[in-house]
Scaffold this motif. Structure first.
Motif, PDB file in Angstrom:
ATOM      1  N   ILE A  63     -30.289 -27.045  14.038  1.00  8.35           N
ATOM      2  CA  ILE A  63     -30.427 -26.197  15.223  1.00  8.35           C
ATOM      3  C   ILE A  63     -30.489 -27.053  16.484  1.00  8.35           C
ATOM      4  CG2 ILE A  63     -32.074 -24.713  16.428  1.00  8.35           C
ATOM      5  CD1 ILE A  63     -32.574 -23.274  13.826  1.00  8.35           C
ATOM      6  N   ALA A  64     -31.194 -28.177  16.405  1.00  6.29           N
ATOM      7  CA  ALA A  64     -31.257 -29.077  17.565  1.00  6.29           C
ATOM      8  C   ALA A  64     -29.873 -29.623  17.893  1.00  6.29           C
ATOM      9  CB  ALA A  64     -32.232 -30.218  17.279  1.00  6.29           C
ATOM     10  N   GLN A  65     -29.097 -29.976  16.870  1.00  3.24           N
ATOM     11  CA  GLN A  65     -27.726 -30.442  17.115  1.00  3.24           C
ATOM     12  C   GLN A  65     -26.893 -29.357  17.788  1.00  3.24           C
ATOM     13  OE1 GLN A  65     -25.729 -32.108  13.694  1.00  3.24           O
ATOM     14  NE2 GLN A  65     -27.582 -33.165  13.006  1.00  3.24           N
ATOM     15  N   ALA A  66     -27.015 -28.130  17.286  1.00  4.65           N
ATOM     16  CA  ALA A  66     -26.237 -27.025  17.853  1.00  4.65           C
ATOM     17  C   ALA A  66     -26.612 -26.787  19.315  1.00  4.65           C
ATOM     18  CB  ALA A  66     -26.461 -25.759  17.027  1.00  4.65           C
ATOM     19  N   LYS A  67     -27.902 -26.822  19.620  1.00  9.36           N
ATOM     20  CA  LYS A  67     -28.332 -26.645  21.015  1.00  9.36           C
ATOM     21  C   LYS A  67     -27.756 -27.743  21.902  1.00  9.36           C
ATOM     22  CE  LYS A  67     -32.775 -24.300  20.310  1.00  9.36           C
ATOM     23  NZ  LYS A  67     -34.249 -24.445  20.473  1.00  9.36           N
TER      24      LYS A  67
END
Length: 407
Positions: free
Chosen positions: A121-125
């Motif tokens: 999720i952090a990568q996607a953000k």
């Protein structure tokens, strides 16, 4: 022919963007949560639960048959034919401890899945916000291009009346063409971010989609770290807690080895030569508390205690490191916001006034075109720098949310 091909290609590109789906950040994150890497954890946890269902099974019974006490020299009345069955019954406390331990494995896997989900999720953000900033840079380029085209058109008119110099015209054209290179770089980076986001969403990597360029800057720099909330939020801390629980279950399983197992043995002997038939019926009991048998599980229980201490210290170290990282991130975010405020309130307005002054002088024939072009370029450069600082701030925000797992 080549001209028509270029037009056709442009129309196809416009058609693709026209039908492109707009995906807000929440929709992207919802798709990331179904990433195959996370589904693999679900499958592993299901497998571990399935294995736990067989934890209470007993050893298979043993059946044997053959000659019993038959002499080597033939005798019509010697020996018998024997059929025998044996069954060992593992102590129920051992089976229960084993089942609890195996059920605990899936809880650790579920906690590990939470850690992986937080990273994805952090990568996607991060990719999404980078794409947002790239879109804003493209819009800024278009604004600069409109200004340069207007100035070039005005300069060409002046050239016909001898009020402009040809080198200045070429300078304006060069700066206009330079925007094409910058735009190409930005479009390439957008394509890269699209591929990365599509990969995280587990769909066709070349799928074109639009992003929502709105964003929210959080006031994390004013937050005070709550150790208890941090411990409850972080998935890696949860994973350590599940591992501690698992080690406790492992200790119970080892400690249950001190309990005895039971066995039963039954046999029937069909005697030769008319002798009376016989039978065997015996029970057995293991004695695991004898020193030479107890040494192993006592050593294992002691070792498990040290492993629990290791996990507890590891948890404290993680909390200590994270608190320091969060404090550093809050300081960086506060600094970046002050920089952005200075850009918005001082630097950009000053350059805008400089550009407007140069443009007014040019309109009144008291200034020259290079001064106006320099004003446009300086304004674009500073606005690009402001967007870079904004990207850095959003990156810090994502890092903070990753550490605090506020998804």
């Amino acid at each position: 022919m080549k001209k028509y091909q270029i037009i056709l290609t442009a129309l196809l590109c416009l058609a693709n963007f026209a039908i492109a789906q707009r995906l807000p950040l929440d929709s992207v994150l919802a798709r990331v949560r179904t990433n195959p890497a996370l589904q693999a954890y679900d499958a592993k946890a299901s497998a571990q639960d399935a294995y736990a269902m067989g934890a209470k099974s007993l050893d298979a019974p043993k059946v044997s048959a053959g000659q019993y006490q038959v002499p080597y020299q033939f005798s019509p009345s010697g020996g018998s034919f024997m059929i025998q069955a044996e069954q060992m019954f593992t102590n129920p406390a051992k089976l229960k401890a084993k089942e609890d331990y195996m059920k605990g494995l899936s809880k650790v896997t579920t906690a590990d899945k939470g850690y992986m989900k937080n990273q994805l999720i952090a990568q996607a953000k991060q990719y999404y916000y980078e794409r947002v900033i790239l879109e804003k840079k493209l819009a800024l380029l278009q604004h600069t291009q409109d200004l340069l085209e207007y100035m070039l058109k005005d300069a060409n008119i002046r050239l016909t009346y001898g009020k402009e110099k040809l080198p200045n015209i070429y300078k304006a054209k060069a700066e206009l063409f330079e925007l094409d290179n910058t735009r190409e770089q930005l479009n390439n980076e957008i394509s890269q971010k699209n591929i990365m986001l599509n990969t995280l969403m587990n769909r066709d990597k070349q799928t074109v989609f639009l992003v929502d360029t709105n964003y929210i800057l959080k006031e994390y720099e004013t937050v005070i770290t709550d150790t208890a909330a941090l411990s409850n939020a972080r998935s890696d801390i949860k994973a350590i807690n599940r591992n501690i629980d698992l080690q406790q279950l492992n200790a119970q399983m080892e400690y249950a080895k001190r309990k005895p197992d039971f066995g039963i043995q039954a046999g029937h002997m069909q005697s030769y030569g008319g002798m009376a038939n016989q039978y065997v019926l015996m029970g057995s009991l293991t004695i695991p508390i004898v020193p030479w048998a107890a040494k192993e599980y006592k050593a294992n229980v002691k070792g498990i205690r040290y492993e629990v201490i290791e996990l507890q210290q590891k948890k404290q170290d993680i909390l200590n490191q994270v608190q320091g990282q969060l404090a550093g991130l809050r300081t960086d975010m506060s600094s970046k916001k002050r920089l952005l405020k200075n850009y918005d309130q001082n630097i950009i307005p000053a350059l805008q006034n400089g550009y407007k002054t140069a443009l007014l002088s040019y309109d009144q024939n008291t200034g020259d075109l290079p001064s106006v072009l320099d004003g446009i370029k300086s304004l674009q450069t500073v606005r690009m720098e402001a967007l870079d600082r904004l990207q850095e701030l959003l990156t810090l925000q994502v890092a903070y949310e990753r550490e605090y797992e506020s998804n």
